[in-house]
Design an enzyme around this catalytic site. Structure first.
Site, short mmCIF file in Angstrom:
data_model
loop_
_atom_site.label_atom_id
_atom_site.label_comp_id
_atom_site.label_asym_id
_atom_site.label_seq_id
_atom_site.Cartn_x
_atom_site.Cartn_y
_atom_site.Cartn_z
N GLU A 1 33.58 -34.09 23.54
CA GLU A 1 32.21 -33.54 23.48
C GLU A 1 31.18 -34.57 23.96
O GLU A 1 30.26 -34.23 24.71
CB GLU A 1 31.85 -33.06 22.07
N LYS B 1 43.81 -43.66 32.03
CA LYS B 1 43.54 -42.81 33.20
C LYS B 1 43.01 -41.44 32.79
O LYS B 1 42.03 -40.94 33.36
CB LYS B 1 44.83 -42.66 34.00
N THR B 2 43.64 -40.83 31.80
CA THR B 2 43.18 -39.49 31.41
C THR B 2 41.85 -39.56 30.65
O THR B 2 41.04 -38.65 30.73
CB THR B 2 44.25 -38.74 30.57
N GLN C 1 38.57 -37.53 31.62
CA GLN C 1 37.87 -36.74 30.61
C GLN C 1 36.37 -37.05 30.60
O GLN C 1 35.53 -36.15 30.58
CB GLN C 1 38.49 -37.07 29.24
N ILE D 1 44.58 -28.47 26.44
CA ILE D 1 43.69 -27.61 27.23
C ILE D 1 43.23 -28.31 28.51
O ILE D 1 42.41 -27.79 29.23
CB ILE D 1 42.49 -27.14 26.39
N GLY D 2 43.74 -29.51 28.74
CA GLY D 2 43.39 -30.20 29.98
C GLY D 2 43.28 -31.72 29.90
O GLY D 2 43.53 -32.40 30.89
N LYS E 1 39.07 -42.55 18.40
CA LYS E 1 38.24 -41.40 18.09
C LYS E 1 38.24 -40.44 19.28
O LYS E 1 38.67 -40.81 20.38
CB LYS E 1 36.80 -41.84 17.82
N GLY E 2 37.74 -39.23 19.07
CA GLY E 2 37.68 -38.26 20.16
C GLY E 2 36.57 -38.58 21.14
O GLY E 2 35.64 -39.32 20.83
MO1 MOS Z 1 35.56 -28.07 22.58
S1 MOS Z 1 33.83 -26.98 22.15
O1 MOS Z 1 36.72 -26.82 22.55
O2 MOS Z 1 35.03 -28.66 24.16
#
Ligand code: MOS
Length: 715
Positions: free
Chosen positions: A682, A610-611, A615, A467-468, A678-679
């Site tokens: 958010e 870089k990404t 982000q 998604i980006g 980890k992510g």
């Molecule tokens: Mo996540 S709520 O799809 O940034």
């Protein structure tokens, strides 16, 4: 390669491999959902309700039907029924997702009531303007919550850890209300779909979605056809932050329209529809009571929140979660409720819940820091949670204290004064602020097929979307590292529901999840080669040569991979961030200039430098929008958004964005996956709005508790 590119504690720079799809994106070669051209393509345009509550009594479609090029005008009077759209047997207040063209009930202003399908977009747009509805109007309610007692739809349970409302007994304490307004998703790419039926029960859709397979399953259910008959394609997504995690009415409309006219139908939402029909970050009222001892030890936190939802469906999130988890506080009470209004249902939006909650909690902590006269970073360190305060579990990894230090050093925190309005420069008030965030570090199950081809190039396949953030780039870097291949010999194929299983891209879980599967698939494939050549193999097999020697066209593995139950049970898995800001506030005009931002993530090992940097910067910019600009305003007389365009709904543009620095602690989490990643999606936004609000207070002595912080609130 990964080793080479990544060093511990990554400084802010644009080093590292560029996006593998960057050239395709900037040259227009990348094809987004609305850009496909199946034969016979027709165009759908929606017409929306002009009232916010009531019923439709009649819809005059005669003129629209006679307009040039019109193939059909669909309303609830003539719409083919969607077989999976069953009304609940016992009518309840919450009927579930809105059923498009299903009945005459209006739940919100802008709700789709008709769709014109024509042979060109312009003709469909013109004909849609000729559709006239008459209504039986009822009194609507769009006024947002302003007190806990307004929450009439309790969701989840009130929660008490330790003693209820213990903050009241603390020597230093405060209780304040915090409000975040409605924020809307406004990615560059509008929501769009092309639906194409092949006979009565086979369907292809090109769709803006964060999950090709979840969308496939939902569509199959709605139209009562086997999931295997539905193919969802989303090769490129032009930005999505939660709004494409579910199927919305326009998608169902396009699909039923395509069935009706027996032609593929394309439907692209207009910018104003982005305010009504694809969710939003819900307006949320919060109250935080917080108390501490003279030495800064937290005694108790009480966090109440009421979010808004629609009248037909509940949307709940976790604004109170941060108060449960961010600090080692013995007594925490939380209450969370919803208020039903005549609006479209809200949805997840970057840092859903936590971003809202962190604004309140991190502002309250800042207020407390002035009462107890302890530096805000120090106050957080005094209350540092070494284990998960909710369940006592150790963290799989946590280096937030290091993140605090890195950020404080980089912003020049030593220049801050624990006194508002103390620092001035060239006629501007200077303020420093900080705010932190946390979000669950999730790893789901994913399957990756890894194919080594005769020419020595590697193909990786999975259904995930990007998604980006640059998922393909990160996946290629993981594969390159394991296989010992240059990145340009690796292709990552994704964005198609017919590829091996992968979850939606959401909740910051993709790098950990799909990355884990890429890692495992590549490891397995390499071992397969090593076995082929015998003698324990070599660390750097010449794949093309082995295939040629063994007379093989290729070699592949398909590997399913997920988090072990052991790790899940033993550890609390979270990702952490902290944002530091320096702001300038003009004393006469109240203009706020963000002067410098330093965002630090503790998100395990960074895969793609870089990404990851992009982000983290992107999320922090979202936080600047939340702090200073974003505010979707309803005219309550009509229940209608009045700033539903980019002229009036402000988001940060380049001129608003100062020097942004993204730092990473970059220490692997050894429990989440083999890479230790980890992510970080958010957490890139969570805490940022408070960091700005706290800096504004530090500069001016004015505490703004209702976002956005516009100049009128400062003069
Ligand atoms: Mo996540 S709520 O799809 O940034």
């Amino acid at each position: 390669m990964m080793e080479e590119a990544i060093k511990t504690a990554i400084p802010s720079s644009a080093d590292g491999m560029s996006r593998i799809d960057g050239r395709a994106k900037v040259t227009g070669k990348a094809k987004y959902a609305a850009e496909y051209r199946p034969d016979g393509l027709a165009y759908g345009v929606l017409a929306g309700s002009t009232i916010a509550k009531g019923t439709v009594t009649a819809i005059d479609i005669a003129r629209a039907e006679k307009a040039p090029g019109v193939l059909a005008v669909v309303t609830h009077f003539n719409s083919p029924k969607v077989p999976g759209h069953q009304k609940p047997k016992k009518p309840t207040k919450k009927a579930g997702p809105i059923l498009v063209f299903n009945d005459n009930v209006i739940h919100y202003n802008g709700q789709p009531i008709a769709m014109v399908i024509a042979d060109t977009y312009e003709r469909a747009l013109y004909a849609a303007s000729l559709v006239k509805a008459t209504y039986n109007k009822q009194a609507h309610d769009t006024k947002p919550p302003s007190d806990i007692s307004m929450g009439i739809a309790p969701w989840g349970k009130d929660s008490v850890r330790g003693e209820a409302d213990a903050w009241k007994n603390a020597p230093f304490k405060l209780e304040q209300e915090y409000v975040i307004p409605t924020e809307v998703h406004n990615p560059m790419e509008l929501h769009a779909i092309i639906a194409k039926w092949d006979g009565a029960d086979k369907l292809t859709v090109w769709d803006k979605t964060q999950g090709t397979q979840a969308t496939r399953d939902d569509i199959a259910k709605a139209f009562n056809i086997p999931a295997a008959n539905v193919q969802v394609i989303a090769k490129f997504v032009g930005g999505a932050f939660g709004s494409a995690l579910q199927v919305w009415p326009h998608e169902i409309a396009a699909i039923l329209g395509a069935k009706l006219v027996r032609r593929p139908v394309k439907l692209v939402l207009h910018r104003q529809d982005m305010f009504t029909s694809v969710g939003h970050r819900p307006y949320t009222w919060q109250k935080v009571g917080i108390g501490a001892t003279a030495d800064g030890k937290l005694v108790g936190i009480t966090h109440e929140a009421v979010g808004q939802t629609s009248t037909y469906e509940d949307f709940a999130e976790g604004p109170i979660n941060v108060s449960k988890g961010l600090y080692a506080c013995p007594n925490v009470t939380t209450r969370y409720k919803l208020l039903s209004l005549n609006i479209g249902t809200p949805t997840w939006m970057r840092g859903p819940g936590e971003a809202t909650g962190a604004f309140a909690l991190e502002s309250a902590l800042d207020e407390l820091s002035y009462q107890v006269k302890i530096d805000p970073v120090q106050l957080r360190l005094i209350n540092y949670a070494k284990v998960d305060p909710e369940n006592g579990k150790p963290y799989s990894s946590k280096y937030l204290d290091e993140a605090y230090k890195m950020g404080a050093d980089q912003i020049g925190w030593e220049n801050r004064r624990q006194e508002a309005g103390a620092v001035k420069k060239d006629g501007w008030l200077v303020g420093y602020g900080m705010g932190g965030g946390m979000f669950g570090a999730y790893r789901d199950s994913a399957t990756v097929k890894a194919v080594m081809r005769a020419d020595g190039t590697l193909l990786l396949q999975t259904a995930v979307t990007d998604i980006g953030p640059g998922t393909g780039t990160a996946m290629v870097l993981i594969a390159a590292d394991i296989m010992g291949l240059p990145a340009d010999k690796i292709k990552f194929e994704m964005g198609d529901s017919s590829l091996p299983n992968a979850p939606m891209q959401g909740g910051s879980a993709t790098t950990a999840t799909v990355g884990g599967a890429v890692y495992d698939a590549c490891t397995e494939l390499k071992q397969k080669f090593q076995k082929l050549i015998g003698n324990g193999g070599t660390d750097n097999p010449d794949y093309a040569k082995i295939l040629s020697d063994k007379n093989l066209a290729g070699l592949d593995v398909t590997t399913q991979s997920s988090l072990g139950a052991d790790a899940q049970n033993k550890y609390s898995m979270q990702a952490w961030s902290v944002h530091f800001t320096r702001v300038l506030v003009h004393p006469a005009t109240g203009v706020v200039k963000i002067d410098k931002v330093v965002s630090v993530a503790d998100s395990g090992k960074v895969i793609s430098q870089k990404t990851a940097r992009s982000q983290l910067i992107g999320g922090a910019i979202g936080g600047i929008g939340m702090a200073l600009m974003e505010d979707a305003i309803i005219d309550h007389r009509y229940g209608r958004y009045v700033n539903n365009n980019f002229a009036d709904y402000h988001v940060p543009v380049n001129a608003d964005i100062p020097q942004m620095e993204a730092l990473f602690v970059n220490k692997p989490d050894s429990h989440i996956n083999a890479m230790g990643a980890k992510g970080m999606a958010e957490i890139s936004l969570i805490g940022m709005a408070a960091a700005v609000a706290n800096a504004v207070f530090n500069a001016t002595g004015k505490r703004v508790r209702d976002l956005p912080i516009t100049p009128d609130k400062l003069i």
